[in-house]
Design an enzyme around this catalytic site. Sequence first.
Site, short mmCIF file in Angstrom:
data_model
loop_
_atom_site.label_atom_id
_atom_site.label_comp_id
_atom_site.label_asym_id
_atom_site.label_seq_id
_atom_site.Cartn_x
_atom_site.Cartn_y
_atom_site.Cartn_z
N ASP A 1 49.87 2.48 -49.12
CA ASP A 1 48.53 2.80 -49.61
C ASP A 1 48.54 2.74 -51.13
OD1 ASP A 1 45.90 3.44 -49.51
OD2 ASP A 1 46.18 5.57 -49.09
N LYS B 1 53.82 -8.97 -38.94
CA LYS B 1 53.71 -10.37 -39.35
C LYS B 1 54.62 -11.22 -38.48
CE LYS B 1 53.17 -8.98 -44.20
NZ LYS B 1 53.82 -8.95 -45.53
N LYS C 1 46.33 0.62 -37.74
CA LYS C 1 46.10 1.83 -38.53
C LYS C 1 46.49 3.08 -37.73
CE LYS C 1 44.34 1.48 -42.05
NZ LYS C 1 42.98 1.27 -42.53
N LYS D 1 52.53 0.13 -43.88
CA LYS D 1 51.36 -0.32 -44.65
C LYS D 1 51.17 0.65 -45.81
CE LYS D 1 46.53 -1.72 -44.25
NZ LYS D 1 46.06 -0.93 -45.41
N CYS E 1 12.00 20.01 -50.66
CA CYS E 1 13.10 19.25 -51.26
C CYS E 1 13.90 20.13 -52.22
CB CYS E 1 12.55 18.03 -52.00
SG CYS E 1 13.80 17.10 -52.92
N TYR F 1 56.45 -7.47 -50.73
CA TYR F 1 56.37 -7.66 -49.28
C TYR F 1 56.26 -9.12 -48.84
CZ TYR F 1 51.32 -7.56 -50.35
OH TYR F 1 50.07 -7.79 -50.88
N GLU G 1 56.52 -3.60 -41.10
CA GLU G 1 56.67 -2.87 -42.35
C GLU G 1 55.61 -1.79 -42.47
OE1 GLU G 1 54.48 -5.56 -45.64
OE2 GLU G 1 56.03 -6.61 -44.49
N CYS H 1 13.21 18.67 -55.94
CA CYS H 1 11.92 18.65 -56.63
C CYS H 1 10.88 19.61 -56.04
CB CYS H 1 11.35 17.23 -56.64
SG CYS H 1 10.81 16.63 -55.02
N CYS I 1 10.75 12.77 -57.59
CA CYS I 1 11.98 13.48 -57.24
C CYS I 1 13.12 13.00 -58.14
CB CYS I 1 12.34 13.24 -55.78
SG CYS I 1 13.86 14.09 -55.27
N SER J 1 43.14 -10.60 -47.02
CA SER J 1 43.27 -9.27 -46.45
C SER J 1 43.64 -9.39 -44.97
CB SER J 1 41.97 -8.49 -46.61
OG SER J 1 40.90 -9.22 -46.05
N LEU J 2 43.97 -8.27 -44.34
CA LEU J 2 44.41 -8.27 -42.95
C LEU J 2 43.33 -7.71 -42.03
CD1 LEU J 2 48.06 -6.92 -43.31
CD2 LEU J 2 47.34 -9.29 -43.04
N GLU K 1 74.74 7.89 -70.07
CA GLU K 1 75.40 6.64 -70.44
C GLU K 1 74.39 5.50 -70.55
OE1 GLU K 1 78.29 3.71 -71.31
OE2 GLU K 1 78.10 5.86 -71.64
N ARG L 1 44.62 -8.22 -56.80
CA ARG L 1 44.07 -9.06 -55.72
C ARG L 1 42.68 -9.58 -56.09
NH1 ARG L 1 44.83 -9.10 -50.19
NH2 ARG L 1 45.92 -7.09 -50.19
N ASP M 1 71.22 5.83 -71.29
CA ASP M 1 70.45 6.07 -72.51
C ASP M 1 71.24 5.64 -73.76
OD1 ASP M 1 68.41 7.10 -71.01
OD2 ASP M 1 68.99 9.20 -71.30
N CYS N 1 12.53 13.73 -48.34
CA CYS N 1 11.63 14.20 -49.39
C CYS N 1 10.43 13.27 -49.44
CB CYS N 1 12.36 14.21 -50.73
SG CYS N 1 11.27 14.44 -52.15
#
Length: 695
Positions: free
Chosen positions: A129, A303, A327, A127, A421, A237, A125, A424, A445, A81-82, A34, A148, A36, A439
């Site tokens: 990603d 917050k 975190k 966090k 190395c 947010y 809230e 090389c 190298c 930023s936090l 409907e 940002r 659509d 090295c």
Amino acid sequence: MTSSAKEAEQLRAELLEHNYRYYILDDPRVTDSEYDRLFRQLKMLEDADPSLITPDSPTQRVGAKPSSKFASVKHRLPMLSLDNAFSEDEFRSFHQRLVGRLRSENVRLDDADATPGQELAYCCEPKLDGLAVSLVYEKGLLQTALTRGDGYEGEDITVNIRTIPTVPVKLRGHDFPDVLEVRGEVLLPKAAFAEINRSAEAAGEKVFANPRNAAAGSLRQLDPKITASRPLEIFIYSTGYLSNEADWPDSHYERLTRLRELGFRINAEIALVTGVDDCLAYYDAFATKRPELPYEIDGIVYKIDSKAIQQKLGFVSRSPRWAIARKFPAEEVQTRLQSIDFQVGRTGSVTPVARLNPVLVGGVTVSNATLHNMDEIARLDARPGDDVILRRAGDVIPQIVSVIPAPASERGEPVAAPTHCPACGADVVREEGNAVARCSAPLSCPEQRKYSLTHFASRRAMDIEGLGEKVVEMLLDARLVDTAADLYTLTTEQLETLDRFAAKSAAKLVDAIAASTGAPFNRVIYALGIREVGETTARLLAKAFRSMAALRNADQTALEAIHDIGPIVAGHVVEFFDQPANLEVIDRLAAAGVTMAEPEDAATGAGDVSPGGTQEPGPFAGLRVVLTGSLETMTRDEAEDRMRALGAIPSSAVSAKTDLLIAGAKAGSKLKKAQTLGIKVIDEEELRVMLAPFV
């Protein structure tokens, strides 16, 4: 208004209402078929009469031409930023700091009878990603969307943002500010991320490392049709700039409720709590719930709910005092160690890398992990065939935490440190007491070429104008150079084949390279990139040995006889000249006319040093000098050059051997250390007085 215009207006309103219920409330009232049908009906009306098209029409989510770049636009208010907390104790300390600051400023908290430290209301809230964005609405219509960026300016991604179904292009109702800015997070759900990577892998294309990278890459497409093909979502947010700030609630949580009424998608998991214990309970609940969420989160954001209290607390540096992100601990998984290889870093460090059976850790597929050095391999006793416990440190860097040994019959042999190395074939050296192997052929190298060529051409070395890092990359990609000696065979015709090089710019670079052959001998030594041989040490070596032939034949004893050169630096010099590949490059540089000796008529001047020699008198003769902070009347390089000409031995570090510290504006830890050690300190004005007679 024509009948078609009325019908189009009614269809737009109906479709926008369906969008709100589907994307924001998760409560659809019509079937997909409907929806659509209504969409096609509106599209037919607009196709027949383009004057009916409005900016807020659901049909206009995609349609702009691809952009060639993103314009940079200043944020109305900075997007800060936090700070992070990684433990319960760190969060409690954050909370107590806020309570203490508010009470010291006589700010009345919500409940005077509450237990001290428990009366602050927090909005909690997940966090998310994803990618933070700012959306600006004027008169209820979406006008601008920015990333940002650096917090003060962001990229204009308005056309791409309009393709995201959960972003309203027109606000609901009429009770909204003339100008309304909101901040939110654009993300890609886990299931969509997995499907995009499956499709890319099947097509032989590069897969995304994680959902955040996929969301950011999708949102920064120059063609909005590509962005529209990715199932991006957004959660709002917070508010940003409001033209009628005073009319909005003081409560952050209530503001989010009001934003939802205007048509914005707000995360249903956001909660308003009071005090530390409720904050910790929220965190614990999501630590368990995290794997079940349809999107990636890496922590919880707290917050202060009151906007008035937020304003009292203010900001520090680039972060608000009133908010913090706690975190989650790094996720750990088990997988099989297939092999241990060695790779060469840009400065020659030879690092062991674990090759693993691919495994998903925190939304990222990991197949390699660093083992840092041979000491770490020995500590873990890691061998091919073992199972390993893998952790993404800080949810970013793959790290092996521990090893589960395989049965003896399936376990590989202990891994031996490489003697040559892997890139090389030059000798790999590891000095006593140092965990890092390196090295010894920086000039030839292949893994070090970009770094060594950029250093060789830098202003304090050969000073080749126009030969910066990007040009070096182009030369290497085109295989026009392998070592610094190849620079002196470049022709204008070769350079003209590169992007951004015309006849004039090519000739200019060739001339600059030719002019560098006259660089002083001490700068040539510095340009070679011998480990721990900086500008000061290069000057000591040039004055002591006078020629490259003498320097390359010097042994450890002769080098250590020079004042201020110890056994470690002497060892690095000997190792460097022991490598045939390095000597070959030096011979080619000499053949190109690069200075390989001090001038025959150069007299020993103030501050010149030779083995067992002495320094001529001068206002800075023999003084080890450190300069810190910024100067107003000259650059730090100019100051060091002028002092060096008068006998100084500039250094970058303060120690008990330092004789004098020049403190410019905003001098920091070096000044404090000098004062602690009782080292003489002068300011820029005193420095100018000392230099004045010699100008």
